[in-house]
Every structure is written in C-alpha cells, then in structure tokens.
Design a protein around this motif. Structure first.
Motif, PDB file in Angstrom:
ATOM      1  N   ASN A 140      45.437  44.886  41.583  1.00  0.00           N
ATOM      2  CA  ASN A 140      45.147  44.940  43.023  1.00  0.00           C
ATOM      3  C   ASN A 140      46.213  44.196  43.836  1.00  0.00           C
ATOM      4  OD1 ASN A 140      43.330  46.107  44.828  1.00  0.00           O
ATOM      5  ND2 ASN A 140      42.341  44.132  45.211  1.00  0.00           N
ATOM      6  N   ASP A 154      41.591  48.452  45.564  1.00  0.00           N
ATOM      7  CA  ASP A 154      40.128  48.374  45.341  1.00  0.00           C
ATOM      8  C   ASP A 154      39.368  49.042  46.485  1.00  0.00           C
ATOM      9  OD1 ASP A 154      40.816  46.326  47.130  1.00  0.00           O
ATOM     10  OD2 ASP A 154      39.406  44.883  46.293  1.00  0.00           O
ATOM     11  N   ASN A 197      46.376  44.188  47.603  1.00  0.00           N
ATOM     12  CA  ASN A 197      44.910  44.223  47.713  1.00  0.00           C
ATOM     13  C   ASN A 197      44.385  45.407  48.528  1.00  0.00           C
ATOM     14  OD1 ASN A 197      44.701  41.804  46.207  1.00  0.00           O
ATOM     15  ND2 ASN A 197      45.241  40.656  48.056  1.00  0.00           N
ATOM     16  N   ALA A 210      42.286  43.138  36.500  1.00  0.00           N
ATOM     17  CA  ALA A 210      42.011  43.984  37.673  1.00  0.00           C
ATOM     18  C   ALA A 210      42.658  43.400  38.923  1.00  0.00           C
ATOM     19  CB  ALA A 210      40.505  44.124  37.866  1.00  0.00           C
ATOM     20  N   LEU A 264      37.836  47.052  39.264  1.00  0.00           N
ATOM     21  CA  LEU A 264      38.034  47.115  40.718  1.00  0.00           C
ATOM     22  C   LEU A 264      36.897  47.879  41.387  1.00  0.00           C
ATOM     23  CD1 LEU A 264      41.887  47.743  41.188  1.00  0.00           C
ATOM     24  CD2 LEU A 264      40.592  45.618  41.472  1.00  0.00           C
TER      25      LEU A 264
END
Ligand code: FE2
Length: 323
Positions: free
Chosen positions: A63, A71, A68, A59, A117
C-alpha cells in the motif's frame, strides 16, 4: 512504461476489461513492484505463514508503494455492486524487480498483501493455511470437480458449505505449462437473465442443506438459502454450488436442477484468461465463477492459489470477549 497518477491513484493503472466493463483491470507499475519487494525481501513465505501480523506488514508495504491509495481503490471496487471484480497484474515481474524473491514466493506474498488490504482471509480447511495452492493435471482421481481438467467447472459461489462468511475470493495463477483452455468463467448476478424467475420463487429464501466431500475436511452441514439476505434493497446476493447442495425433497431438487441448468446456459457468462502471476479478486456474492475445460495434453500442469475471506467489519471481533 511508467505508470503514475491515474484518477488520484498512484503506482497502478486501472481500466475496464474489454469483454465486460464491470471487471476492472489493475496493473501495478514496475516501481510499485520494486518498492514492494524491497520492503519485504527479508521475509520468506514460511515466516508469513507462521506469524499472522507479518501479513499485515506485507500488505502495508504494498500500500505504501502506492502512496496508500491501493487499499481504498480495491475496497471501493469490490464492494461496489456495479463492478465488484478486479483482475490484478504487474506491469513486469522481471527478476530485476523482485529483489531476490523467487517468482512463486513473490506471487504468494503479493496475494497475501492484496487479501490483507481488503480484509482477513479465512483458514482454508483443505490446506490448513490462510491460502491453498492446488494443481490441475491431465489425470485426476479426487472427489470433486476442482482438479478435473476435461470438464467445465460449473458457475458457483465459494464457501457455501462452511460456517465462516466468505465475502470475497482471490484466484491467482501461479504456474501454467502446456495449457490450452481452462479460462476462468465469470457471471455477475445482475447479468443472469433468469435471475428474477429464481429470485421470486418461493424456495429462493428457504434454508437448504449444504455438505462437502471428505477432501474438504469440513465435518458438518450448513443451512442457508441460495439467496442470502440483501444488504441493499434490490441487490440479491447468492450462495450456490451445484455439487454441495443437498436437496431433501423433490421440490428443492427440481428447483436446484432448473437453477443450475439456467446458469450453465447463460450467454452473459464470459471467459477471462489469467496469465501467470495475475489474479482475480471478486465479490463472492454478487459474482458467480467457474472454469472452462482444458484441451487434453499429457503434460498439462496448472497451479492456482486461492484465498477466501471477509471484509474487516465481518471478522466478528468483539472487544468484550475475554480471550
Ligand atoms: Fe470456486
């Protein structure tokens, strides 16, 4: 097409579904797919099944490929009452982007990344794993409508007959051969025109009994109302399925009969076609889902993967538990 910045999100693009603007379409860019598979090409599906912490690594790899941002986007959208549903697909799943990962394995790893996520998947008692794969063929002798091709599977919520919370559901199309029809059906609870009639009814908050046929491997009954407690005032949350609720008197039976009939006649229900490799991620209590019937074909073959789980704050993990 290179997809980059889009409302502060990196590596994926979003837009509303043309039929229903609550449903958000997320398209992962080629770069995101490539960067994700590069990071996880050392792992096979079995290792991810055997070692739960690897699922979080997978996950995190996805991401990171979105700097990032994925999520946050997914959680915000699935928790937001006005949306609460995502159709996620890849810009391309060309072999050259998969870094040697087989197409089916890629799909399992992709939905594993998504589920981790947004939270943690529950153990699926039908498969004994955190995910379940099941096929729909032209003929079926099982004990529920799950695999029956030639009838519509009525609108419902998942997890009605298990003790675990089911905050969200992921439904992913793995494979499709000789398929016509069988679209996913979706209805947001707030778009149900008879909602008030059933929500204001004296039985709306009464505990009912829920059970399941033997194939589900759940050996107990659960008790909860059709309408769960609201987390936010004015936002009814549903937990209903016609096959597994067990009315214990005439009043309950007729309330459920009328409720089921109203849902099946609802004109705001809409169809979504899921292509191979794409998935629906829905808030299980603000959306009802079902499946339209298929057109008969002797070689009909469709395989789905599903995961059901909870948001992290609902995992029930307690620091004080000595385990
Ligand atoms: Fe379902």
């Amino acid at each position: 097409m290179e997809i980059s910045l889009n409302k502060g999100y990196v590596g994926f693009e979003t837009c509303s579904h043309p039929t229903n603007e609550r449903l958000q379409i997320v398209t992962l860019s080629k770069n995101t797919v490539n960067s994700f598979t590069e990071k996880i090409s050392n792992f096979d599906v079995q290792s991810v099944e055997y070692k739960p912490f690897l699922r979080f690594f997978v996950a995190n790899s996805l991401n990171q490929a979105t700097e990032n941002t994925l999520d946050n986007y997914l959680l915000k959208t699935i928790k937001d009452r006005s949306t609460g549903a995502v159709l996620l697909k890849c810009e391309s799943m060309d072999d050259s982007l998969l870094n040697g990962i087989d197409f089916i394995d890629f799909n399992i790893l992709l939905s594993t990344a998504i589920s981790h996520l947004i939270g943690v998947p529950n153990l699926d008692s039908m498969s004994g794993k955190f995910y379940a794969r099941f096929s729909v063929k032209n003929k079926d002798n099982s004990d529920s409508y799950l695999r029956q091709a030639h009838r519509r599977m009525e609108l419902h919520n998942d997890g009605t007959y298990v003790k675990e919370l089911t905050d969200w559901v992921i439904m992913q199309k793995m494979l499709e051969e000789n398929v016509e029809g069988g679209d996913s059906l979706l209805l947001h609870v707030d778009d149900w025109q008879d909602l008030d009639k059933f929500y204001q009814h004296p039985l709306a908050k009464e505990n009912l009994q829920w059970g399941s046929p033997t194939s589900k491997n759940v050996g107990y009954k659960t008790y909860h109302p059709v309408f769960l407690d609201e987390q936010v005032r004015g936002e009814p949350r549903m937990s209903f399925i016609d096959q597994f609720v067990e009315p214990l008197n005439m009043e309950q039976g007729l309330y459920l009969y009328e409720l089921g009939k109203s849902l099946e006649n609802e004109t705001n229900t809409f169809n979504v076609k899921l292509l191979e490799g794409s998935m629906l991620i829905i808030n299980n209590h603000s959306w009802l889902h079902g499946r339209d019937k298929f057109i008969a074909h002797k070689n009909l073959n469709r395989e789905l993967l599903r995961q059901r789980g909870v948001f992290v704050e609902n995992t029930g993990y307690d620091n004080n538990n000595n385990v």
